[in-house]
Enzyme design. Structure first.
Site, PDB file in Angstrom:
ATOM      1  N   LYS A  75     -16.420  92.741   1.935  1.00  0.00           N
ATOM      2  CA  LYS A  75     -16.296  91.308   1.665  1.00  0.00           C
ATOM      3  C   LYS A  75     -15.043  91.081   0.820  1.00  0.00           C
ATOM      4  O   LYS A  75     -14.807  91.826  -0.142  1.00  0.00           O
ATOM      5  CB  LYS A  75     -17.544  90.822   0.921  1.00  0.00           C
ATOM      6  N   SER A  89     -22.798  83.187   1.577  1.00  0.00           N
ATOM      7  CA  SER A  89     -21.360  83.239   1.664  1.00  0.00           C
ATOM      8  C   SER A  89     -20.814  84.481   2.373  1.00  0.00           C
ATOM      9  O   SER A  89     -19.665  84.472   2.803  1.00  0.00           O
ATOM     10  CB  SER A  89     -20.780  83.210   0.254  1.00  0.00           C
ATOM     11  N   SER A 129     -26.575  84.858  -0.825  1.00  0.00           N
ATOM     12  CA  SER A 129     -25.381  85.101  -0.005  1.00  0.00           C
ATOM     13  C   SER A 129     -25.354  86.412   0.773  1.00  0.00           C
ATOM     14  O   SER A 129     -24.458  86.623   1.587  1.00  0.00           O
ATOM     15  CB  SER A 129     -24.119  85.040  -0.868  1.00  0.00           C
TER      16      SER A 129
END
Lengths: 497, 95, 502
Positions: A82, A162, A186
């Site tokens: 990420k 997210s 997330s």
């Protein structure tokens, strides 16, 4: 667990690990397959930065280690990261314009742990800007598309957020596994809506050092994987006791994979009655009931528990998280790194313009909320009260865990939704985290396991919540649910055409 | 409690965010709907409840007093929008 | 001792005004590395060379506390006889400034590590005044902006960013600029004794913000009685008064300014003002003042700071003797209050004194130090740490005076010699024949010589025995100052048949 596939990218992390160990494949072969898949998968927009060349170099180095018999726990295994984890020498953006072309001269502890174990980095995945969002639509690098589409439609769906780039990458076989971060859901929510596994460890289990901060008291890194076993393997390496993070906890990291298959006979599974929420589709509740039955069938005892302050969790979160974010994001001021507006009259103008240009709408909204709730005259009414609510929410869990070992809940209030469907009303978007956010507020571990499909063929997840630092039990329970659910679905690779 | 345009302007100033004049009013509306929703926390009796300062029951880690860092002025400047002679450069600040 | 200072009232047009002063002192903690990072704290490095990514507020960086800084804060708290809080919190103080890279300063707001304490200050007239300490907390220092390097730009150096500071806040217990200066001096002495801050004001290791207000006569007493701030005036904070000398100037100027404003029908706005040492005036700092709202909240990157009572107790056991205790001990040895307070003001001076006074009369050692040693240091512009004649050598000189090996006058000459030429005082005395003459034969011979040369004086002294002193002086001269004056006195009395009392 799916069998070894002829397509290397469809392997699970465990399968790939075993294949490399058995020298059936090399890291370069495996990595090459993923680098190719990522190129083909570009329509998904899952990656902000592809690091194919570097990946091949890392794979080569890994193969040389393997040849010498030096095998790390994740030797030669290609992963996606990420883009909130700082990676030395590789641009790190947090999906924000404000970071400009920031290239960290340092590595986050979690990613360092992965490389130390021999893993290979494929690239940096897309996310909601500064991890603020539940659909990956707030990214300055554009939305990510869910590899899944409803059976009756070609509309693009969101991959959750997210960690939407990571969830899409895992579901689309663009990596063996990915890292995510979870502040309000997330990791778990995007995993659920892409039909894969997402684990948010206990707060303090993985170091936050080198992860771009959103809300420091809630942020926690965790794995996003194809299977529960893969999550156990990833967590073992991601987690560590880190002297560079004051909140990293001083407990040894167990071998979660070894503890996976112990079964759940006699395990007490709590069903929190407050998680039956009005407006949630019947198929979600039906799946939840099914999950409880699966566990019961394997010898678990189902008990009803109460978490009375559940409904206050989201509003509490939307005070605490913005407050912390408003302070954490003050360092993006155009002075030492990142975007600097041109033509500023003076220093204040420079700050205001750089930040006004650099932050997207949702981030600005949260900075304003956070600034407001901390400002003179409002602190007690908002922030102080929210932190008291947090104490009550944590007490709820403490009391529930006197009666059970894990909790079972839905992960999301619905399946993946269409791109643009929830962007007009922030509140509607915030409700995506209704089942996940309590876990962050209480600092507990939670995992989402793919459990079924909606009528239109979209994946749904079930969430298990564990006691603090008892990821071993949590993973064991998740493994049991996974086994019973026997979820073998994968999205049709429409981007492959 | 309701947030008006001036309040948005004031907190935007505090947060050093240039919010265009035309965005102030709509932003006030958005914030108001969020704050109205948050108002529900007022229902809960929190008397005597301690505010959470840490979710963990852990002692703060202490570091030994040793010099282990520094000497990286070059690295610090790599990402700087403007620097000279190892200084970060900003528009003149008048005190 | 008195509980409250004495106001040095100022006359305005409408009557007398009292000054009330409180202080916030920022003392840099003596430590190798910074409060939350491993970068060095050493003064004077190249720009941004003692900066970690933590100090520069880079993304993903986290603070980890330096145990030494915690210990130093506790040690200082104990030295201030203050409450040590076993649980304290770190808060973020949020504001934007180029030398504040995180966009917040990690400080302690609601729950500081040290609570109420006290400092006793010594005034010139020997009186002692108690100044209450409100609190002491740990916080990060900011970096430094240089505004004079470029016409349109400021340059930012973060070497100081993240260095540990102790902010020590007093109660408004001082009543004149003298008391404010005396407080700062005493606080400096205490932290230097403790080794928790080097007190170097030139390098910014100690900086003071001074809160000044004025009120009508009686307002302060009312405040001390009731604890209510209502009877005090509105205060203004004068920032960064960085020398003892400026404190007096800043306070006087600010008090007079406030009186003028009030008497002119205006009101005092609570604000931050900057002392301009060149103009000798205070100026409003509107730029910093604008929209102060620091939005304090507990730093989520840190857990509460919890102290083990046994650990605190162990630190207590290692505290050195502090100025007040030392002063009391010196006074018990026979020194006056003022002399004692001067000696204990600097630890090095007190240590020098103690070594110098070993085995000799405390009072004469103090006099010797004050009159001879400090006088010469002052003349040469040296500090006690640069003294050319060691404490042991001074001790030897005093001992030689005490056992009458040399006279007091010779002792001063001897000090001059070893001061400039060095050498062991005893050897110098031997080598240069500076020993006092007690041999009666030699003294008698000198007396005879003086009598023979001054027959008229002999008659005079018989009539006025007080003139014997003149004869003593002549005999001393004759012996080059080496004769023992007591022996000369006795021999003269016998020779001239003078009465015992005279």
């Amino acid at each position: 667990m799916p069998p070894i596939s002829s397509d290397l990218t469809a392997m699970t992390l465990a399968e790939a690990r075993d294949a490399i160990k058995a020298k059936k494949i090399s890291s370069k072969e495996l990595t090459g397959a993923f680098v190719k898949a990522i190129e083909v998968g570009r329509p998904l927009n899952a990656f902000i930065t592809e690091a194919g060349e570097q990946a091949m170099l890392m794979a080569d180095a890994s193969d040389r280690r393997i040849a010498k018999g030096e095998m790390g726990a994740l030797e030669g295994l290609p992963l996606a990261i990420k883009d909130l984890f700082c990676t030395k020498g590789v641009r790190t953006t947090a999906a924000s314009k404000i970071l400009g072309n920031f290239v960290p001269p340092y590595e986050s502890t979690v990613t360092q742990n992965l490389w130390d174990a021999g893993a290979v980095m494929l690239g940096k995945t897309n996310l909601d800007e500064f991890a603020m969002g539940s659909s990956n639509e707030t990214s300055a690098f554009g939305p990510v598309f869910n590899p899944w589409r409803a059976s009756n439609s070609n509309a693009n769906l969101v991959p959750g957020g997210s960690s939407g780039g990571s969830s899409a990458a895992v579901a689309a076989d663009l990596c063996l596994a990915a890292t995510g971060t979870d502040t309000g859901g997330s990791i778990r929510q995007p995993a659920a809506v892409t039909g894969r596994v997402g684990l948010k460890p206990t707060y303090g289990r993985c170091s936050r050092f080198g992860i771009v901060a959103f809300a420091s008291s809630l942020d926690q890194a965790g794995p996003m994987t194809k299977t529960v076993r893969d999550a156990a393997i990833m967590l073992k390496t991601m987690a560590s006791v880190d002297a560079k993070d004051s909140t990293s906890v001083n407990l040894p990291v167990p071998d979660y994979e070894k503890l996976l298959e112990g079964g759940i006979k006699g395990l007490k599974v709590g069903i929190p009655k407050e998680y039956r929420i009005e407006g949630v589709p019947a198929e979600i509740n039906a799946l939840w009931t099914k999950g409880a039955e699966w566990m019961k069938a394997q010898g678990a005892e189902i008990v009803e528990v109460s978490l009375p302050h559940t409904k206050y969790a989201l509003p509490t979160y939307y005070i605490v998280a913005p407050a912390e974010c408003s302070s954490n994001l003050a360092r993006y001021d155009g002075v030492r790194f990142g975007h600097r507006a041109s033509g500023a009259r003076d220093i204040t103008d420079l700050y205001e313009k750089s930040r006004g240009e650099g932050f997207g709408a949702e981030v600005q909204r949260r900075i304003l909320i956070g600034t407001y709730v901390l400002s003179a005259g409002y602190y007690d009414a908002y922030y102080a009260r929210a932190q008291k609510l947090r104490t009550l929410i944590k007490r709820d869990f403490d009391q529930a865990f006197e009666k059970c070992d894990v909790l079972l809940t839905p992960t999301t209030p619905g399946p993946a939704f269409a791109v643009g469907a929830k962007t007009t009303d922030p509140l509607e978007m915030y409700l995506q985290d209704v089942f996940t956010v309590t876990v962050n507020l209480a600092g507990l571990p939670g995992i989402s396991v793919p459990a079924g499909l909606t009528e239109t063929g979209l994946p749904l997840g079930l969430q298990l919540i564990g006691k603090a630092f008892d990821e071993a039990t949590l993973l064991r329970a998740a493994y049991a649910v996974e086994t019973a659910a026997d979820f073998k679905h994968s999205p049709a690779k429409w981007w492959n055409l | 409690m309701s947030v008006d345009k001036d309040t948005v302007r004031r907190i935007a100033k505090l947060a050093r965010l240039a919010v265009p004049e035309t965005r102030l009013e709509p932003m006030a509306g958005e914030l108001n709907s969020i704050f109205q929703w948050v108002e529900m926390l007022g229902e809960v009796n929190v008397e005597g409840v301690p505010a959470m300062t840490s979710v963990e029951a852990q002692k703060l880690k202490w570091r030994e007093d040793k010099v282990t860092d520094g000497g990286r002025a070059d690295e610090l400047m790599i990402n700087a929008p403007e620097s000279t002679d190892h200084f970060f450069v900003v528009p003149k600040v008048v005190e | 001792m008195s509980a409250a200072g004495k106001s040095k009232n100022l006359k305005g047009e409408t009557g007398e005004w009292e000054i009330v002063i409180g202080m916030e002192v920022h003392a840099q903690v003596s430590s190798q590395s910074k409060l939350f990072s491993g970068a060095s704290t050493e003064f004077g490095a190249e720009p941004n060379n003692q900066v970690s990514f933590i100090d520069a507020g880079f993304p993903g960086m986290l603070p980890v506390i330096n145990e030494k800084c915690v210990e130093q804060a506790v040690r200082t708290g104990l030295g201030l006889k203050a409450q040590i809080n076993l649980r304290s919190l770190f808060d973020r103080k949020n504001y934007f400034y180029p030398d504040l890279p995180q966009g917040y300063q990690i400080s302690q707001y609601k729950d500081p590590i040290v609570g109420e304490g006290e400092v006793f200050i010594d005034l010139k007239d020997g009186e002692t005044i108690k100044v209450g300490i409100e609190r002491l907390h740990l916080e990060q220092d900011a970096g430094k902006s240089l505004h004079d390097q470029h016409p349109d730009s400021s340059f930012v150096d973060l070497n100081r960013s993240g260095i540990a500071l102790m902010e020590i806040v007093t109660k408004p217990h001082m009543r004149s600029s003298e008391e404010a200066a005396a407080f700062l001096k005493k606080l400096r002495a205490i932290v230097r004794y403790l080794g928790t801050c080097d007190g170097n004001m030139d390098e910014g290791s100690m900086r003071a913000d001074v809160n000044v207000s004025v009120c009508k006569v009686g307002g302060y007493d009312e405040f001390r009685k009731t604890g209510s701030f209502k009877t005090l005036g509105t205060r203004c904070e004068i920032k960064n008064v960085n020398s003892m000398r400026f404190i007096a100037q800043a306070v006087e100027y600010e008090a007079r300014r406030q009186i003028e404003v009030i008497e002119g029908g205006g009101t005092i706005q609570q604000e931050t003002r900057l002392f301009d040492s060149r103009q000798g005036e205070t100026r409003s700092m509107r730029s910093k003042e604008e929209a102060h709202d620091y939005r304090y909240f507990p730093d989520p990157d840190l857990l509460p700071l919890e102290l083990d009572p046994a650990w605190v107790e162990a630190i207590k056991q290692t505290l050195p003797e502090l100025p007040d205790e030392k002063k009391a001990r010196f006074m018990a040895l026979g020194l006056g209050a003022y002399d004692a307070s001067v000696l204990v003001a600097e630890r090095e001076l007190a240590d020098f004194y103690e070594e110098m006074a070993k085995g000799v009369d405390a009072k004469s050692a103090a006099n010797w130090l004050n009159n001879e040693v400090l006088g010469r240091l002052n003349r040469d512009g040296l500090s006690i740490t640069q003294v050319p004649v060691s404490a042991a050598a001074n001790n030897a000189i005093i001992r030689m005076v005490a056992d009458q090996t040399i006279s007091g006058k010779i002792a001063k000459d001897l000090l001059d010699i070893v001061w400039t030429e060095g050498g062991d005082p005893k050897q110098v005395v031997e080598a240069r024949g500076m020993k006092q003459v007690t041999d009666t034969g030699a003294i008698d011979a000198a007396i005879e010589a003086v009598i023979a040369a001054n027959p008229a004086k002999v008659e005079e002294v018989k009539a006025k025995p007080k003139l014997a002193a003149w004869f003593v002086g002549q005999v001393m001269k004759q012996t080059g100052g080496k004769a023992n004056p007591m022996a000369v006195n006795a021999a003269l009395k016998t020779r001239l048949n003078l009465p015992d009392e005279g």
